[in-house]
Design a protein around this motif. Structure first.
Motif, PDB file in Angstrom:
ATOM      1  N   GLU A  67       7.870 -12.360   4.854  1.00  0.00           N
ATOM      2  CA  GLU A  67       7.117 -13.020   3.786  1.00  0.00           C
ATOM      3  C   GLU A  67       6.099 -12.003   3.276  1.00  0.00           C
ATOM      4  O   GLU A  67       5.299 -11.491   4.051  1.00  0.00           O
ATOM      5  N   VAL A  68       6.182 -11.692   2.004  1.00  0.00           N
ATOM      6  CA  VAL A  68       5.265 -10.675   1.480  1.00  0.00           C
ATOM      7  C   VAL A  68       4.660 -11.097   0.142  1.00  0.00           C
ATOM      8  O   VAL A  68       5.281 -11.833  -0.619  1.00  0.00           O
ATOM      9  N   THR A  69       3.506 -10.583  -0.120  1.00  0.00           N
ATOM     10  CA  THR A  69       2.881 -10.791  -1.433  1.00  0.00           C
ATOM     11  C   THR A  69       3.210  -9.607  -2.326  1.00  0.00           C
ATOM     12  O   THR A  69       3.622  -8.550  -1.844  1.00  0.00           O
ATOM     13  N   ASP A  70       3.014  -9.778  -3.602  1.00  0.00           N
ATOM     14  CA  ASP A  70       3.222  -8.705  -4.576  1.00  0.00           C
ATOM     15  C   ASP A  70       2.523  -7.428  -4.143  1.00  0.00           C
ATOM     16  O   ASP A  70       3.094  -6.350  -4.106  1.00  0.00           O
ATOM     17  N   GLU A  71       1.271  -7.608  -3.844  1.00  0.00           N
ATOM     18  CA  GLU A  71       0.404  -6.492  -3.521  1.00  0.00           C
ATOM     19  C   GLU A  71       0.938  -5.717  -2.316  1.00  0.00           C
ATOM     20  O   GLU A  71       0.965  -4.495  -2.321  1.00  0.00           O
ATOM     21  N   GLU A  72       1.384  -6.451  -1.307  1.00  0.00           N
ATOM     22  CA  GLU A  72       1.895  -5.794  -0.093  1.00  0.00           C
ATOM     23  C   GLU A  72       3.151  -4.976  -0.376  1.00  0.00           C
ATOM     24  O   GLU A  72       3.296  -3.867   0.140  1.00  0.00           O
ATOM     25  N   VAL A  73       4.042  -5.541  -1.174  1.00  0.00           N
ATOM     26  CA  VAL A  73       5.274  -4.817  -1.482  1.00  0.00           C
ATOM     27  C   VAL A  73       4.952  -3.512  -2.189  1.00  0.00           C
ATOM     28  O   VAL A  73       5.435  -2.442  -1.822  1.00  0.00           O
ATOM     29  N   ARG A  74       4.117  -3.610  -3.193  1.00  0.00           N
ATOM     30  CA  ARG A  74       3.765  -2.409  -3.961  1.00  0.00           C
ATOM     31  C   ARG A  74       3.086  -1.360  -3.101  1.00  0.00           C
ATOM     32  O   ARG A  74       3.422  -0.180  -3.157  1.00  0.00           O
ATOM     33  N   THR A  75       2.116  -1.804  -2.350  1.00  0.00           N
ATOM     34  CA  THR A  75       1.362  -0.858  -1.526  1.00  0.00           C
ATOM     35  C   THR A  75       2.274  -0.184  -0.505  1.00  0.00           C
ATOM     36  O   THR A  75       2.213   1.029  -0.309  1.00  0.00           O
TER      37      THR A  75
END
Ligand SMILES: Nc1nc2c(ncn2[C@@H]2O[C@H](COP(=O)(O)OP(=O)(O)OP(=O)(O)O)[C@@H](O)[C@H]2O)c(=O)[nH]1
Ligand SMILES: Nc1nc2c(ncn2[C@@H]2O[C@H](COP(=O)(O)OP(=O)(O)OP(=O)(O)O)[C@@H](O)[C@H]2O)c(=O)[nH]1
Ligand SMILES: [Mg+2]
Ligand SMILES: [Mg+2]
Lengths: 308, 293
Positions: free
Chosen positions: B57-65
């Motif tokens: 489960e990931v947020t947008d921010e986590e994927v990008r970072t």
């Protein structure tokens, strides 16, 4: 690194040796390879997706000829669709159906080859069609850009608009048109400074130049080595100035030139000419079938046949 | 930055999703392909990424970072600033590349930065072929206060470079920046001329050129791999400078180049002015590629 597409596709169908009509599954396998080949040739992703859809529609259900393998049959369809998408057979000439002096506007990114191509087109029109051509540089930004065009004009044996320091590009465009009317030129080639498609101020400037000169041709000059950004450039320039023709430069390199397909797909404008060298003579007509072979890595079969 | 808008949009659709599934990964891979990573490198980067993140489960921010970190990791080893050796008088730099990439402009920018550091640079107008190439470099010389050595039109570039080296040594200049005509790597006669410049300068000093900088246009697609390959083979390129990163091209090819050749990336060009040269910052670059401004 890059395996010949026809080899790869034959591989996909090895052992299959199916006869009869191409089925959905065969085509899907083959099109995966086609997708990779096009991307490796720098065709932009959204353009590849559309292209694959077209080929799929054409291929599924088609009878495989007895004389070829299903893989070869797909390659044939891919090649046909590609040639079509690149503009069909034959070259589209520059549009000179306008009242003289006919303006031709050169636009594009920095360093794409606009100034050199302006000189090449001038030479071609002057020597082949006996046109009286005036070259005018509207590039007041790049160091020595106006001098560069002046020297190219000398090499081409064509007059160039005298350089007056301090004029804006728009003022130069107007002076070029006035001069051409007064001195009865057939064609005026307006060379503009390179600009980024996301530079709003510079894009506004080229719009104003276009509005003031009403060119018969607005040629977008593009480097054949361009990658995925081709779609952004094509879209932005087309929206701003209405591209009527594309020139692909540096086709003398070994890039596969997939940007040609991207440019054509996005603008709908024909690719009219290709640059094939630094020298002023290095300009040729665009032949869709040759470039299709190059993009697919199938070799320049047509070119070889013509030269033989 | 503006140049990452498109990719941000591409990522946008996957980033709202909660779980990083097959489809989301495919879209990430597509986004990298659309940034000129090339199909192989995009697949490789995503393969590593999936190993560590799949199904989470990931947020947008986590994927990008996380993706930016993955890419920065590849770029870090090649991020090496270009510093002329102060012991060399002069440090000889040969600037090469295909046509129109920004060689002459980059020399102007380098001259500017040396002027600011109080170093004495001399420029050599080694493009004796292209129309007004000499005059273009002369303007850069005037802008940056660096003397420009030139020959007559169509002069032999190798002889010119040799004479310039003599003068730079006599005057004890800090840096000698040699401009060359743009040339396509597949033209062997032109590549041979480049080797001749090196050969002739070496008659004076075995150690020169101390650096051979290949200037690449960020708009270039997969052909950049071929360019680097051949120039490296023919003239021992020591480092790269990537230009036109202020445009809409994202320059993902640099990731492929880093993996394939490992050559230092010294700096990036972000405009047409003398001050538009920046150090190559891997995290910045990677964040730009995945759309974190
Ligand atoms: N090999 C090759 N070089 C070319 C071709 N067309 C142009 N060039 C070279 O590409 C470089 C850039 O060309 P220019 O004509 O100055 O490009 P431009 O678009 O006017 O550049 P800006 O005005 O700075 O935006 C020069 O070195 C040209 O000699 C071509 O078809 N083949
Ligand atoms: N936007 C932008 N334009 C750049 C950058 N670097 C160079 N340019 C422009 O790109 C064009 C070509 O630059 P040059 O320095 O003449 O390129 P070159 O490699 O010397 O070209 P040749 O000598 O003809 O092969 C010019 O219009 C420059 O102003 C950059 O980082 N950003
Ligand atoms: Mg120009
Ligand atoms: Mg130059």
């Amino acid at each position: 690194v890059f395996e010949n597409l026809s080899g790869k596709l034959s591989g996909v169908f090895d052992g299959l040796r199916a006869r009869g009509a191409l089925n959905e599954a065969d085509v899907t396998d083959a099109l995966r390879e086609v997708r990779l080949a096009l991307l490796d040739a720098d065709v932009a992703l959204p353009v590849v997706k559309d292209f694959i859809t077209k080929v799929r529609e054409r291929a599924v259900g088609q009878e495989v000829l007895d004389s070829v393998s299903p893989g070869q049959q797909v390659v044939k369809i891919v090649n046909d669709v590609l040639v079509e998408q690149l503009g069909g057979a034959g070259a589209v000439p520059l549009n000179l159906n306008a009242t003289a002096p006919i303006p031709i506007l050169m636009v594009g990114l920095q360093g794409s080859g606009k100034t050199t191509t302006a000189g090449k087109i001038a030479l071609r029109l002057a020597s082949r069609l006996r046109k009286k051509v005036l070259l005018a540089s509207l590039d007041t930004y790049r160091p020595a850009a106006q001098l560069q065009l002046q020297q190219l004009a000398e090499r081409a044996g064509v007059p160039s608009l005298p350089i007056i320091a301090g004029q804006t590009p728009l003022q130069i465009a107007q002076r070029a048109m006035e001069t051409a009317r007064r001195e009865v030129y057939d064609v005026v080639i307006l060379d503009t400074a390179g600009r980024l498609s996301i530079d709003q101020e510079m894009m506004e400037e080229v719009k104003a130049i276009r509005a003031a000169s009403s060119p018969a041709e607005t040629l977008l000059v593009v480097d054949a080595m361009t990658g995925q950004d081709a779609v952004n450039t094509a879209r932005a320039f087309n929206e701003a100035v209405g591209v009527t023709g594309i020139v692909m430069t540096r086709m003398d390199g070994d890039a596969r030139g997939g940007a040609a397909l991207s440019m054509r797909a996005i603008t709908g404008a024909p690719i009219k000419l290709v640059g094939t060298g630094e020298k002023i003579e290095g300009l040729e007509d665009f032949h869709p079938e040759r470039v299709a072979g190059r993009i697919l890595g199938l070799g320049d079969v047509v070119g070889l046949v013509e030269k033989a | 930055s503006r140049s990452t808008q498109k990719l941000t949009q591409n990522l946008g659709s996957v980033l709202t999703r909660k779980k990083l599934d097959e489809e989301a990964l495919q879209e990430l891979e597509d986004a990298l392909v659309a940034a000129d990573f090339g199909t192989e490198v995009a697949a490789r980067v995503i393969a590593n990424f999936r190993r560590s993140r799949f199904g989470r489960e990931v947020t947008d921010e986590e994927v990008r970072t996380a993706l930016a970190e993955e890419i920065a990791e590849i770029l870090r080893p090649v991020a090496q600033p270009f510093e002329p050796d102060p012991k060399l008088k002069p440090h000889v730099v040969l600037v090469v590349g295909v046509n129109g990439t920004g060689k002459t402009t980059t020399i102007g920018k380098l001259a500017q930065s040396y002027a600011e550091q109080g170093k004495r640079a001399i420029l050599v107008a080694g493009d004796t072929f292209r129309a007004a190439a000499v005059e273009q470099l002369q303007v850069w010389g005037e802008r940056t206060g660096a003397p420009v050595i030139k020959g007559p039109p169509n002069a032999d570039a190798a002889g010119l470079a040799f004479d310039a080296l003599t003068r730079a040594r006599t005057e004890g200049a800090d840096v000698l920046l040699v401009d060359t005509a743009g040339r396509l790597h597949n033209k062997s006669a032109l590549m041979e001329e480049l080797r001749k410049i090196i050969r002739v300068m070496r008659k004076q000093d075995e150690a020169v050129p101390h650096s051979v900088l290949l200037v690449l246009d960020a708009t270039t697609g997969q052909n950049a791999l071929q360019q680097v390959n051949v120039f490296k083979e023919m003239v021992d390129v020591t480092g790269l400078i990537v230009t036109k990163l202020d445009g809409s091209a994202r320059g993902g090819i640099v990731v492929a180049l880093a993996q394939e050749f490992g050559l230092p990336v010294h700096a990036v060009g972000v405009g047409e002015k003398a001050t538009d040269l920046r150090p190559f910052d891997p995290m910045d670059y990677a964040r730009g590629l995945v759309g974190i401004a």
